[in-house]
Design a protein around this motif. Structure first.
Motif, PDB file in Angstrom:
ATOM      1  N   ILE A 669      10.420   8.700   1.028  1.00 51.40           N
ATOM      2  CA  ILE A 669       9.102   8.620   0.384  1.00 51.40           C
ATOM      3  C   ILE A 669       8.076   8.137   1.402  1.00 51.40           C
ATOM      4  CG2 ILE A 669       7.738   7.567  -1.466  1.00 51.40           C
ATOM      5  CD1 ILE A 669      10.420   7.142  -2.966  1.00 51.40           C
ATOM      6  N   GLU A 671       4.143   6.791   1.255  1.00 52.10           N
ATOM      7  CA  GLU A 671       3.154   6.345   0.272  1.00 52.10           C
ATOM      8  C   GLU A 671       2.036   5.597   0.987  1.00 52.10           C
ATOM      9  OE1 GLU A 671       3.078   3.903  -3.995  1.00 52.10           O
ATOM     10  OE2 GLU A 671       4.961   4.468  -3.034  1.00 52.10           O
ATOM     11  N   THR A 678      -2.185   3.366  -5.259  1.00 49.40           N
ATOM     12  CA  THR A 678      -1.532   4.403  -4.471  1.00 49.40           C
ATOM     13  C   THR A 678      -2.520   5.546  -4.316  1.00 49.40           C
ATOM     14  OG1 THR A 678       0.698   3.832  -5.202  1.00 49.40           O
ATOM     15  CG2 THR A 678       0.351   6.070  -4.409  1.00 49.40           C
ATOM     16  N   LYS A 681       1.074  10.154  -2.127  1.00 51.29           N
ATOM     17  CA  LYS A 681       2.511   9.903  -2.142  1.00 51.29           C
ATOM     18  C   LYS A 681       3.260  11.219  -1.968  1.00 51.29           C
ATOM     19  CE  LYS A 681       5.930   7.324  -4.876  1.00 51.29           C
ATOM     20  NZ  LYS A 681       6.118   6.503  -6.104  1.00 51.29           N
ATOM     21  N   SER A 756       3.777  -0.349  -1.605  1.00 50.74           N
ATOM     22  CA  SER A 756       4.104   0.355  -2.847  1.00 50.74           C
ATOM     23  C   SER A 756       4.482  -0.622  -3.956  1.00 50.74           C
ATOM     24  CB  SER A 756       5.273   1.319  -2.608  1.00 50.74           C
ATOM     25  OG  SER A 756       5.719   1.876  -3.832  1.00 50.74           O
TER      26      SER A 756
END
Length: 777
Positions: A669, A671, A678, A681, A756
């Motif tokens: 991931i 992000e 956020t 992403k 995150s």
């Protein structure tokens, strides 16, 4: 003589001699002892006399010294000066000590701290501005020179134990990382111990701490009750106990400078709740009530006038009901933060008293390093959208219950700062007026103050702290320190005024300057010329010439609060003071006024390729290459040993701005965050086991936005693309790739606040990282 005995003699002296010849030759061949050695050296140990170096001892009865410096408080915030915030510990200190109501600072944090710690004017020692806005001119480098030794070094060399706790904002930003150099850190400037953060501001719940020069992490999480102010008091008390156990006869010097009450305004909710409804009347009414209490308790002269609200600030009654609810809550959080700080300072002073050392401790408590903050803007700074722009009022009000917690980097509306600076005009940064430069000084020294609870009105300045301490400790300020000839002190001792309310003012001339705002004091007269207000944009700072506004003139002998501008009535006095400012400015390296700043020197200069391996962490933003809104490729070479592998491969920044590349639930991931959101992403497929080459490419949009912090430029959007082993793995559009985070780059973990919300810091990587390569484009 046997060969073995010859070798033995050669090993000892390099000579083979006998009898009188051996003794006489030995005297000539032995090196001469250092001049301070008062013993006798002979080749024969029985004829030698030892002599140990003599430890420097302070004078008999030398006091312990505690300097407390709060941040962004404002002249009239505390109950000790008639303000709306209950500060019982400060009140108690003032009741047995003295309150100085004509004490002045430098209207911004780094300059005030430089003057306090050295006893010199801030520009003279390179601190005409905060470290983040350093410029390549003698008055603005943020580099403390060897010819400007401070209190800690002088006292240390005179037998004191020394320590600093809290915020340290006097190290050049390009040296404020885990590899130094450490020449301008507390432990290289006379402090034997330091614990705190090294920058302008930090989270009170997730700070980036250093113990001496080594990065350390908080021992608890916010959920477990961690708070920075509590932590540094605990550390200071432990240090005191250690010193008392080992060297109880040694006096100590403590510099205690919490991050409170600088933004972010963060404090446990039980302290905020104590002020529920207490600010509903608004800033106009709060300021008026404060002014009345100031008169009642004698904190200000009887003839002092309350200056009116400037036209640039809104009247409380002009706000909507929802605006009032939100902005009143901002003030409640600030008040809770300040009262909590007062409680923690009380714990420190109690620990000193419990050791039986309170009666011989001089406390100099500077209640603010500048006027109350005006930096939050007209509606305050709390909840912003992904693009950095303020959220709609309705959303901000719904989220107001989170104020004070770790999820918000918040500050109150500017007009609250004006209310907390009663009865003066303006506040922080505005060095042209008393609201920016006047803070209370509370002095406690049992047995030396005969009229406890009294107020002192002599004009004094933060440069006076150092000479006061030297005189109290019986230390003559040295002409030379470690071979460096010292420039003279600019301050004057406060001891005469501590002894007597009738002592004449000793500090008769003082200039002030900050970001083009100028002021000059002489013998009760003040001239000032305001430049730009603190909520201006970076573009305004760069483009507006200094000198657009006229000089004002005030007779402080008759007009304590600067209520009456006499510039038109007394042009001769104004001309005299303006010319004096020019003389003082030239003498103290003030020019050029408001110098334009660019990115200061950095270890990343003139490089486009950077390699980070495991162990590279806590690399602060000012030392990294400028990534915000910049095109780059980030390549991580890792190994995934099994399907359970997880954690952060590399992270830069935190929840308020940055990115993280991590593995969770077997998936890779990427992000990015900004302002607690956020902003982009990518969730790739599960990573294959074994070696993997992961590449993140960031390409900014051609056009930038118009939001973002004023000092660090507008928000800028970008596109991020992710690939694994040469195959595309996804892309995302970031609405804001330029948010400033106040945090660091970390390999193999995400320290401080997490980028995150889907993991908890540090979320260390359980696989293997070979290296992370950053290539600027």
């Amino acid at each position: 003589m046997s060969p073995s005995k010859c070798l033995l003699l050669l090993g000892v002296s390099g000579l083979v001699l006998t009898g009188a010849a051996r003794a006489g030759a030995a005297e000539e061949s032995l090196p001469k002892p250092p001049p301070a050695f008062a013993g006798k050296i002979d080749i024969d140990r029985d004829k030698s006399t030892p002599d140990w170096p003599k430890a420097v001892k302070p004078r008999d009865g030398a006091p312990n010294v505690v300097v407390i410096l709060l941040d962004d408080v404002g002249f009239s915030a505390t109950s000790a000066l008639g303000g709306p915030v209950s500060t019982p510990e400060l009140d108690k200190l003032a009741a047995g000590g003295l309150r100085y109501n004509n004490f002045h600072v430098n209207s911004m944090c780094s300059p005030t701290r430089a003057s306090l710690l050295t006893g010199r004017n801030s520009h003279k020692v390179g601190f005409g501005n905060i470290t983040e806005l350093a410029a390549g001119y003698p008055g603005y480098t943020s580099i403390l020179r060897k010819d400007s030794a401070g209190i800690a070094e002088v006292l240390r060399q005179n037998g004191y134990a020394t320590a600093a706790f809290g915020k340290w904002h006097n190290t050049p930003v390009w040296e404020a990382g885990p590899t130094g150099p450490f020449d301008h850190w507390p432990t290289h400037l006379g402090f034997e111990h330091f614990y705190g953060f090294v920058k302008a501001a930090d989270s009170q719940y997730e700070p980036q701490l250093f113990r001496d020069t080594v990065p350390v992490e908080p021992t608890r999480t916010p959920a477990q009750g961690y708070h920075f102010t509590t932590d540094i008091v605990d550390e200071a008390v432990s240090w005191l106990h250690q010193e008392d156990a080992v060297t109880p006869e040694k006096p100590f010097f403590i510099y205690f400078a919490p991050g409170a009450t600088h933004a972010p305004l963060q404090v446990p909710q039980q302290w905020v709740d104590k002020y529920k409804g207490k600010f509903d009347a608004g800033w106009d009414k709060i300021r008026e009530e404060t002014y009345k209490r100031q008169k009642q308790i004698g904190a200000i002269p009887a003839n002092a006038e309350l200056t009116p609200r400037p036209a640039e600030l809104p009247a409380w009654d002009s706000l909507t009901p929802d605006q009032k609810k939100l902005l009143a809550r901002q003030a409640e959080v600030y008040a809770g933060f300040l009262e909590h700080t007062d409680y923690e300072v009380g714990r420190l002073l109690k620990a000193i008293a419990d050791e039986g050392k309170g009666d011989n401790t001089l406390v100099l408590y500077v209640v603010g390093d500048n006027g109350a903050s005006f930096e939050g803007g007209l509606e305050g700074s709390d909840f912003a959208g992904p693009d950095g722009k303020p959220e709609p009022l309705e959303t901000r009000l719904q989220e107001a219950g989170k104020l004070g917690g770790e999820l918000v980097f918040n500050s109150y509306a500017t007009a609250w700062g004006w209310a907390f600076d009663a009865p003066f005009q303006w506040g922080k940064q505005v060095a042209s007026h008393l609201g920016g430069t006047t803070d209370p000084l509370v002095v406690s020294w049992p047995g030396h103050i005969k009229d406890g609870g009294a107020v002192r009105g002599q004009f004094s300045h933060v440069t006076d702290i150092a000479p006061t301490i030297y005189e109290a400790a019986g230390v003559a300020f040295p002409k030379s320190v470690d071979g460096a000839e010292q420039i003279p002190l600019d301050g004057t001792s406060l001891l005469p005024s501590i002894a007597s309310a009738k002592a004449p003012t000793a500090h008769t001339v003082q200039y002030f300057e900050m970001l083009g705002n100028r002021g000059i004091y002489k013998d009760g007269w003040w001239a000032g010329a305001r430049h730009l207000l603190p909520w201006r944009s970076a573009q305004q700072l760069r483009s507006t010439p200094v000198g657009d506004r006229p000089w004002e003139l005030y007779n402080l002998n008759e007009d304590y609060s600067q209520a009456h501008d006499l510039a038109e009535k007394n042009p001769g006095k104004l001309k005299e003071l303006v010319e004096l400012f020019d003389e003082e400015a030239k003498r103290n390296n003030v020019y050029p006024l408001a110098p334009r700043w660019d990115r200061p020197p950095s270890p990343s200069d003139n490089r486009t390729l950077f390699v980070y391996r495991p162990g590279a962490e806590r690399i602060p933003e000012n030392i990294l290459p400028p990534l915000r809104g910049r095109a780059y490729a980030l390549t991580a070479e890792v190994s995934i040993p099994d399907a359970r592998t997880e954690g952060v491969i590399v992270a830069d920044g935190g929840r308020f701005g940055g990115f993280s590349l991590y593995v969770k639930d077997g998936k890779l991931i990427y992000e990015a965050s900004a302002a607690g959101h956020t902003v982009g992403k990518i969730v790739a497929e599960k990573l294959p086991l074994g070696d993997a080459r992961i590449v993140v490419e960031l390409q900014p949009d051609e056009a930038g936005g118009d939001a973002g912090p004023a000092l660090f430029g507008p928000a800028r959007a970008a596109t991020a693309r992710l690939s694994v082993n040469g195959k595309p793995a996804g892309e995302t559009h970031l609405v804001n790739a330029s948010a400033f985070s106040h945090e660091s780059l970390d390999v193999g973990k995400d320290l401080s606040s997490p980028v995150s919300p889907d993991y908890s810091a540090p979320f260390a990587f359980t696989g293997k990282i070979d290296k992370v390569t950053l290539q600027l484009k």
